[in-house]
Scaffold this active site. Structure first.
Site, short mmCIF file in Angstrom:
data_model
loop_
_atom_site.label_atom_id
_atom_site.label_comp_id
_atom_site.label_asym_id
_atom_site.label_seq_id
_atom_site.Cartn_x
_atom_site.Cartn_y
_atom_site.Cartn_z
N SER A 1 0.33 -4.49 -12.09
CA SER A 1 -0.31 -3.26 -11.62
C SER A 1 -1.46 -3.57 -10.68
O SER A 1 -2.35 -4.36 -11.00
CB SER A 1 -0.83 -2.45 -12.81
OG SER A 1 0.22 -1.95 -13.58
N HIS B 1 -5.86 2.71 -13.22
CA HIS B 1 -5.67 2.46 -14.65
C HIS B 1 -6.00 1.02 -15.05
O HIS B 1 -6.16 0.72 -16.23
CB HIS B 1 -4.26 2.84 -15.10
CG HIS B 1 -3.18 1.92 -14.67
ND1 HIS B 1 -2.34 2.17 -13.60
CD2 HIS B 1 -2.76 0.73 -15.18
CE1 HIS B 1 -1.47 1.19 -13.49
NE2 HIS B 1 -1.70 0.30 -14.43
N ASP C 1 -4.07 7.10 -8.68
CA ASP C 1 -4.05 5.84 -9.42
C ASP C 1 -4.47 4.67 -8.52
O ASP C 1 -3.84 3.61 -8.52
CB ASP C 1 -2.68 5.57 -10.03
CG ASP C 1 -2.75 4.46 -11.10
OD1 ASP C 1 -3.85 4.18 -11.59
OD2 ASP C 1 -1.70 3.87 -11.42
#
Length: 346
Positions: free
Chosen positions: A194, A86, A116
Site C-alpha cells: 500500500s 490508511h 486514500d
C-alpha cells in the site's frame, strides 16, 4: 579376521575427490530482462519503506504502541513522500527508509481519506533524493505491462509484474465516497504494498497501489491503484494546504440509507446552499412539510447515478472549475441543468 578386513580395504578402489563443476557462461540477458533490471535499479532507490507507531487502547487508561508498515515514494527533492492515507492514519510517529539508508523520521503534512492519499515530509532531507518520473493514467491501455515496487509483508524493495487488467474501476474509501478511474492490475499486490508506485514500462508513475480484493487478504490477481492523473491533482494540494479539494455543487443530500429505504433511485436534496451553483441552477430541495421530493439527481454528464458515492465520483471526474450537466427528475418530468463544480473546502 583382522587381516581379511585390511586386505579388503587395500583392494577397494580409490575414490577421487570431486571438484566443483565448471559454470556454463550465461551470456547477455535478453532485451526484455535487461529492460526490467534497469527499470528496477533506476526506481527502487526512490521507493520508501514506511513504518508507523500508533497508540492502541487496551483498557481503561491503558494503551500500547503498535507498529504498522507500508510503502511510499519520493515526490520531490524537498523531502515529500507520497503514500496511502490508511498507511499513516492515526500514527503518532512515522519513519521512512529509502534504499539501504537508515530510517528517517517524518511528519504528516497532508492527508485525504476521500482519495486514500497522504504526504509526509522527511525531517532530514538527503541530498540525493530522486523523484519518480510522472506518467499519465489517461493514456493507459488494457493489456499493457505494469510493475509494482513495494514492501509486502515487510520484505523491502520487492518487484512484481503484470498487466493493466481493467480501467475505470471504483474504489470505496470513506462513507459514501469512491475514487473513480481506478486501475486494476494482476501484478501481485499484498499487505505492505500500500502506497507504493505502479509503473509503466518507461519507469513512469501511473498509479499508487492501494488495495487488493481477496478473501484471504493476500494477492489473488486483483489489485487496485489510484490513477496518476488524480494523484497529480491531489498531492500538490496536500503539500500546499494539508487537505485535498472536495468537489461539489452546494447541496446537502439526504442520507443514502433513508433514500434507499424509501425505494428512491438517485440523490434526494435536503438543502440547497444560498449563492451556490446548485441554487443558481434552480435546484429544489425536499420539502418535509408538503412531502414534495423536489429535484432528484439521476445522472451526471450522461452517466446514470443511483447512489451518493456515484454522484460524488462523477463530480470528481468532471473536475473542480468545470461545468457538469445534471439529469434531474422533478415529479414525472426529466430535464437537464448545467452547474459549475466547486471546491467545497475553500
Amino acid at each position: 579376521m583382522a587381516l581379511v578386513f585390511i586386505a579388503a580395504l587395500l583392494a577397494a578402489p580409490v575414490v577421487q575427490a570431486q571438484q566443483p563443476r565448471p559454470v556454463t557462461p550465461r551470456g547477455a540477458l535478453g532485451a526484455d530482462e535487461q529492460a526490467l533490471v534497469s527499470l528496477f535499479e533506476a526506481t527502487a532507490p526512490s521507493v520508501a519503506y514506511i513504518t508507523t507507531e500508533t497508540l492502541q487502547a487496551t483498557g481503561l487508561f491503558r494503551a500500547e504502541v503498535q507498529q504498522g508498515a507500508g510503502s511510499g515514494f519520493v515526490w520531490d527533492g524537498a523531502g515529500h513522500i507520497v503514500t496511502n492515507n490508511h498507511v499513516v492514519e492515526g500514527a503518532r510517529r512515522v519513519f521512512v527508509q529509502l534504499d539501504a539508508g537508515q530510517p528517517i523520521e517524518a511528519t504528516v503534512v497532508g492527508a485525504s481519506p476521500e482519495y486514500d492519499l497522504a504526504v509526509v515530509r522527511l525531517k532530514r532531507v538527503p541530498a540525493d533524493l530522486k523523484p519518480i518520473p510522472l506518467g499519465s493514467s489517461r493514456e493507459l491501455k488494457i493489456g499493457q505491462s505494469v510493475f509494482a515496487i513495494g514492501n509486502p509483508f515487510g520484505l523491502s524493495r520487492t518487484l512484481t509484474t503484470g498487466i493493466v487488467s481493467a480501467l475505470d474501476r471504483e474504489l470505496p474509501t470513506t462513507d459514501f465516497r469512491e475514487v473513480a478511474g481506478v486501475i486494476q492490475t494482476d501484478a501481485a499486490i499484498n499487505p505492505g504494498n500500500s502506497g507504493g508506485p505502479l509503473l509503466d514500462s518507461a519507469g513512469r508513475l501511473i498509479g499508487v497501489n492501494s488495495a487488493i480484493k481477496s478473501a484471504s487478504g493476500s494477492s489473488a490477481g486483483v489489485g487496485f491503484a489510484i490513477p496518476a492523473d488524480l494523484v497529480n491533482r491531489v498531492v500538490p494540494a496536500l503539500i500546499a494546504r494539508g487537505k485535498a479539494p472536495l468537489p461539489g455543487i452546494g447541496i446537502a443530500p439526504i442520507r443514502p440509507d433513508i433514500v434507499a429505504r424509501a425505494g428512491i433511485s438517485g440523490i434526494v436534496i435536503a438543502e440547497v446552499g444560498r449563492g451556490t451553483p446548485a441554487a443558481e441552477a434552480g435546484l429544489r430541495a425536499y420539502d418535509a412539510r408538503s412531502g414534495d421530493l423536489g429535484d432528484v439527481i439521476i445522472g451526471v454528464n450522461g452517466r446514470r447515478v443511483t447512489t451518493l458515492s456515484q454522484f460524488v465520483s462523477e463530480l470528481d471526474r468532471a473536475g473542480i472549475g468545470q461545468s457538469a450537466e445534471l439529469t434531474v427528475l422533478r415529479g414525472e418530468r426529466e430535464r437537464t441543468v448545467r452547474v459549475k463544480v466547486i471546491d467545497l473546502r475553500r
